[in-house]
Design a protein around this motif. Structure first.
Motif, PDB file in Angstrom:
ATOM      1  N   GLY A 138      61.954  84.732  35.547  1.00 34.93           N
ATOM      2  CA  GLY A 138      61.837  86.150  35.252  1.00 34.93           C
ATOM      3  C   GLY A 138      60.413  86.648  35.373  1.00 34.93           C
ATOM      4  O   GLY A 138      59.552  86.019  36.008  1.00 34.93           O
ATOM      5  N   LEU A 139      60.155  87.799  34.756  1.00 38.82           N
ATOM      6  CA  LEU A 139      58.826  88.391  34.724  1.00 38.82           C
ATOM      7  C   LEU A 139      58.630  89.045  33.359  1.00 38.82           C
ATOM      8  O   LEU A 139      59.530  89.710  32.858  1.00 38.82           O
ATOM      9  CB  LEU A 139      58.681  89.460  35.814  1.00 38.82           C
ATOM     10  N   ALA A 140      57.465  88.829  32.760  1.00 40.23           N
ATOM     11  CA  ALA A 140      57.156  89.474  31.482  1.00 40.23           C
ATOM     12  C   ALA A 140      55.799  90.151  31.554  1.00 40.23           C
ATOM     13  O   ALA A 140      54.841  89.600  32.099  1.00 40.23           O
ATOM     14  CB  ALA A 140      57.163  88.459  30.343  1.00 40.23           C
ATOM     15  N   THR A 141      55.730  91.363  31.011  1.00 44.31           N
ATOM     16  CA  THR A 141      54.449  92.039  30.806  1.00 44.31           C
ATOM     17  C   THR A 141      54.363  92.371  29.324  1.00 44.31           C
ATOM     18  O   THR A 141      55.200  93.099  28.796  1.00 44.31           O
ATOM     19  CB  THR A 141      54.325  93.329  31.643  1.00 44.31           C
ATOM     20  N   VAL A 195      53.524  88.077  42.562  1.00 46.87           N
ATOM     21  CA  VAL A 195      53.434  86.877  41.720  1.00 46.87           C
ATOM     22  C   VAL A 195      54.761  86.115  41.775  1.00 46.87           C
ATOM     23  O   VAL A 195      55.820  86.675  42.044  1.00 46.87           O
ATOM     24  CB  VAL A 195      53.087  87.225  40.256  1.00 46.87           C
ATOM     25  N   ARG A 196      54.679  84.851  41.519  1.00 46.89           N
ATOM     26  CA  ARG A 196      55.855  83.987  41.566  1.00 46.89           C
ATOM     27  C   ARG A 196      56.831  84.330  40.442  1.00 46.89           C
ATOM     28  O   ARG A 196      56.419  84.767  39.363  1.00 46.89           O
ATOM     29  CB  ARG A 196      55.437  82.521  41.421  1.00 46.89           C
ATOM     30  N   PRO A 197      58.122  84.119  40.656  1.00 47.24           N
ATOM     31  CA  PRO A 197      59.103  84.237  39.579  1.00 47.24           C
ATOM     32  C   PRO A 197      58.736  83.290  38.433  1.00 47.24           C
ATOM     33  O   PRO A 197      58.229  82.194  38.662  1.00 47.24           O
ATOM     34  CB  PRO A 197      60.412  83.818  40.244  1.00 47.24           C
ATOM     35  N   GLY A 198      58.990  83.735  37.219  1.00 44.29           N
ATOM     36  CA  GLY A 198      58.641  82.933  36.052  1.00 44.29           C
ATOM     37  C   GLY A 198      57.245  83.196  35.535  1.00 44.29           C
ATOM     38  O   GLY A 198      56.705  82.403  34.750  1.00 44.29           O
ATOM     39  N   THR A 199      56.638  84.310  35.944  1.00 39.24           N
ATOM     40  CA  THR A 199      55.260  84.635  35.551  1.00 39.24           C
ATOM     41  C   THR A 199      55.230  85.522  34.314  1.00 39.24           C
ATOM     42  O   THR A 199      55.944  86.518  34.223  1.00 39.24           O
ATOM     43  CB  THR A 199      54.523  85.336  36.706  1.00 39.24           C
ATOM     44  N   ASN A 200      54.378  85.144  33.369  1.00 43.26           N
ATOM     45  CA  ASN A 200      54.142  85.937  32.159  1.00 43.26           C
ATOM     46  C   ASN A 200      52.738  86.524  32.222  1.00 43.26           C
ATOM     47  O   ASN A 200      51.755  85.785  32.380  1.00 43.26           O
ATOM     48  CB  ASN A 200      54.253  85.050  30.911  1.00 43.26           C
ATOM     49  N   PHE A 206      49.192  84.301  11.790  1.00 42.54           N
ATOM     50  CA  PHE A 206      49.211  84.322  13.247  1.00 42.54           C
ATOM     51  C   PHE A 206      50.283  83.415  13.833  1.00 42.54           C
ATOM     52  O   PHE A 206      50.923  83.752  14.838  1.00 42.54           O
ATOM     53  CB  PHE A 206      47.839  83.910  13.795  1.00 42.54           C
ATOM     54  N   GLN A 207      50.513  82.257  13.223  1.00 40.41           N
ATOM     55  CA  GLN A 207      51.384  81.249  13.818  1.00 40.41           C
ATOM     56  C   GLN A 207      52.802  81.740  14.131  1.00 40.41           C
ATOM     57  O   GLN A 207      53.345  81.415  15.191  1.00 40.41           O
ATOM     58  CB  GLN A 207      51.429  79.999  12.932  1.00 40.41           C
ATOM     59  N   PRO A 208      53.459  82.507  13.238  1.00 44.40           N
ATOM     60  CA  PRO A 208      54.799  82.997  13.595  1.00 44.40           C
ATOM     61  C   PRO A 208      54.804  83.861  14.858  1.00 44.40           C
ATOM     62  O   PRO A 208      55.743  83.788  15.656  1.00 44.40           O
ATOM     63  CB  PRO A 208      55.217  83.803  12.358  1.00 44.40           C
ATOM     64  N   VAL A 209      53.770  84.671  15.039  1.00 43.21           N
ATOM     65  CA  VAL A 209      53.677  85.500  16.248  1.00 43.21           C
ATOM     66  C   VAL A 209      53.471  84.612  17.466  1.00 43.21           C
ATOM     67  O   VAL A 209      54.091  84.829  18.516  1.00 43.21           O
ATOM     68  CB  VAL A 209      52.530  86.525  16.125  1.00 43.21           C
ATOM     69  N   TYR A 210      52.634  83.605  17.317  1.00 43.87           N
ATOM     70  CA  TYR A 210      52.381  82.677  18.424  1.00 43.87           C
ATOM     71  C   TYR A 210      53.670  81.973  18.835  1.00 43.87           C
ATOM     72  O   TYR A 210      53.973  81.860  20.029  1.00 43.87           O
ATOM     73  CB  TYR A 210      51.320  81.657  18.024  1.00 43.87           C
ATOM     74  N   ARG A 211      54.431  81.503  17.851  1.00 44.54           N
ATOM     75  CA  ARG A 211      55.694  80.821  18.174  1.00 44.54           C
ATOM     76  C   ARG A 211      56.680  81.772  18.840  1.00 44.54           C
ATOM     77  O   ARG A 211      57.402  81.387  19.764  1.00 44.54           O
ATOM     78  CB  ARG A 211      56.304  80.229  16.896  1.00 44.54           C
ATOM     79  N   PHE A 212      56.702  83.022  18.391  1.00 40.64           N
ATOM     80  CA  PHE A 212      57.580  84.029  18.992  1.00 40.64           C
ATOM     81  C   PHE A 212      57.213  84.250  20.456  1.00 40.64           C
ATOM     82  O   PHE A 212      58.088  84.286  21.339  1.00 40.64           O
ATOM     83  CB  PHE A 212      57.464  85.328  18.199  1.00 40.64           C
ATOM     84  N   LEU A 213      55.914  84.393  20.734  1.00 39.88           N
ATOM     85  CA  LEU A 213      55.458  84.588  22.112  1.00 39.88           C
ATOM     86  C   LEU A 213      55.772  83.358  22.962  1.00 39.88           C
ATOM     87  O   LEU A 213      56.160  83.482  24.123  1.00 39.88           O
ATOM     88  CB  LEU A 213      53.956  84.868  22.132  1.00 39.88           C
ATOM     89  N   HIS A 214      55.611  82.193  22.379  1.00 39.53           N
ATOM     90  CA  HIS A 214      55.894  80.954  23.097  1.00 39.53           C
ATOM     91  C   HIS A 214      57.372  80.889  23.490  1.00 39.53           C
ATOM     92  O   HIS A 214      57.722  80.435  24.590  1.00 39.53           O
ATOM     93  CB  HIS A 214      55.526  79.754  22.231  1.00 39.53           C
ATOM     94  N   THR A 215      58.244  81.349  22.612  1.00 39.33           N
ATOM     95  CA  THR A 215      59.681  81.359  22.899  1.00 39.33           C
ATOM     96  C   THR A 215      60.004  82.311  24.053  1.00 39.33           C
ATOM     97  O   THR A 215      60.734  81.958  24.988  1.00 39.33           O
ATOM     98  CB  THR A 215      60.478  81.780  21.650  1.00 39.33           C
ATOM     99  N   ILE A 216      59.453  83.526  23.995  1.00 37.34           N
ATOM    100  CA  ILE A 216      59.715  84.517  25.039  1.00 37.34           C
ATOM    101  C   ILE A 216      59.189  84.051  26.394  1.00 37.34           C
ATOM    102  O   ILE A 216      59.898  84.067  27.404  1.00 37.34           O
ATOM    103  CB  ILE A 216      59.094  85.874  24.660  1.00 37.34           C
ATOM    104  N   THR A 217      57.926  83.621  26.432  1.00 35.32           N
ATOM    105  CA  THR A 217      57.340  83.214  27.705  1.00 35.32           C
ATOM    106  C   THR A 217      58.024  81.962  28.259  1.00 35.32           C
ATOM    107  O   THR A 217      58.149  81.806  29.474  1.00 35.32           O
ATOM    108  CB  THR A 217      55.829  82.974  27.561  1.00 35.32           C
ATOM    109  N   THR A 254      49.486  81.350  25.935  1.00 36.90           N
ATOM    110  CA  THR A 254      50.931  81.375  26.202  1.00 36.90           C
ATOM    111  C   THR A 254      51.264  82.100  27.507  1.00 36.90           C
ATOM    112  O   THR A 254      52.425  82.117  27.916  1.00 36.90           O
ATOM    113  CB  THR A 254      51.691  82.053  25.052  1.00 36.90           C
ATOM    114  N   PHE A 255      50.256  82.671  28.171  1.00 41.33           N
ATOM    115  CA  PHE A 255      50.497  83.476  29.378  1.00 41.33           C
ATOM    116  C   PHE A 255      49.926  82.808  30.622  1.00 41.33           C
ATOM    117  O   PHE A 255      49.015  81.987  30.548  1.00 41.33           O
ATOM    118  CB  PHE A 255      49.895  84.873  29.202  1.00 41.33           C
ATOM    119  N   ASP A 256      50.459  83.205  31.770  1.00 35.67           N
ATOM    120  CA  ASP A 256      50.010  82.651  33.048  1.00 35.67           C
ATOM    121  C   ASP A 256      48.803  83.392  33.594  1.00 35.67           C
ATOM    122  O   ASP A 256      48.006  82.835  34.349  1.00 35.67           O
ATOM    123  CB  ASP A 256      51.144  82.715  34.073  1.00 35.67           C
ATOM    124  N   GLY A 257      48.670  84.657  33.258  1.00 35.31           N
ATOM    125  CA  GLY A 257      47.562  85.450  33.748  1.00 35.31           C
ATOM    126  C   GLY A 257      47.349  86.663  32.868  1.00 35.31           C
ATOM    127  O   GLY A 257      48.163  86.973  31.991  1.00 35.31           O
TER     128      GLY A 257
END
Length: 219
Positions: free
Chosen positions: A165-168, A19-24, A146-157, A187-190
């Protein structure tokens, strides 16, 4: 081999194309299917060499998370890695590579530690960082909304995308309703689904990414 191909993240031993760099990647499945081990194997594949590693341990201790990472063949340079442990009966860890926040509900604290560690690695010249989050289900369980978790995930990704980078990030679909899962997926690519068959075989499938095998693949 092109420079793009060389920079792609590869997953030896798993039926997943590079997968390409920058994939979540959202890694979804029940605990008994070995889903966490798959997410850790994806982070460990290829070795980190000059890359950094940041793990968020919301569902286990930092020490146990590091042991699980090592158990799937993961290696790391202590100077380029850290674990954020979300609450521990023993309080702060004596391990300098483990940062502790009070609870999985403390998303602000986790976010501060994550940003500090991430920026610190880049200051030290680490160009790419692999991120593991274990797990989104735990964060949702402790969250009042839910919204605080969503914003947190949005920040990480967002950080992962901007820095190649790469995130799993792990989630148990049986623990959340379909609407929540659908919102998290945005919030994820795949998505990598993991399951264990009645015969005891382990299989996975990849959705949302180009040039991947179709359907369930045994591993």
């Amino acid at each position: 081999m092109s420079q793009d191909a060389q920079r792609r993240y590869q997953f030896e031993g798993l039926p997943i194309e590079p997968v390409r760099p920058g994939t979540n990647l959202l890694v979804a499945g029940p605990p008994f299917a070995g889903t966490k081990a798959v997410a850790l194997r994806m982070l460990a594949a290829g070795g980190l060499t000059e890359e950094g590693l940041v793990l968020v341990a919301a569902d286990d201790t930092g020490t146990a998370t590091l042991e699980a990472y090592a158990g799937v063949g993961g290696t790391f340079d202590r100077a380029r890695m850290a674990v954020i442990e979300c609450g521990s009966p023993g309080g702060d860890s004596d391990d300098g590579n483990i940062r502790t926040v009070r609870s999985p509900s403390d998303l602000t604290g986790i976010g501060i530690e994550f940003s500090s560690l991430y920026e610190g690695l880049y200051t030290e010249g680490v160009e790419r960082v692999r991120i593991g989050l274990f797990s989104i289900s735990t964060l949702l369980m402790y969250a009042e909304e839910f919204q605080p978790v969503y914003r947190f995930l949005h920040t990480i990704t967002g950080r992962v995308r901007s820095a190649d980078g790469l995130a799993t990030c792990l989630i148990d679909p049986s623990a959340q309703d379909e609407q929540t899962i659908s919102s998290v997926e945005q919030t994820f690519d795949g998505r990598v689904d993991v399951r264990r068959t009645d015969d005891g075989d382990y299989r996975l499938r990849v959705r949302g990414l180009p040039d991947q095998p179709d359907g369930w693949q045994e591993f």
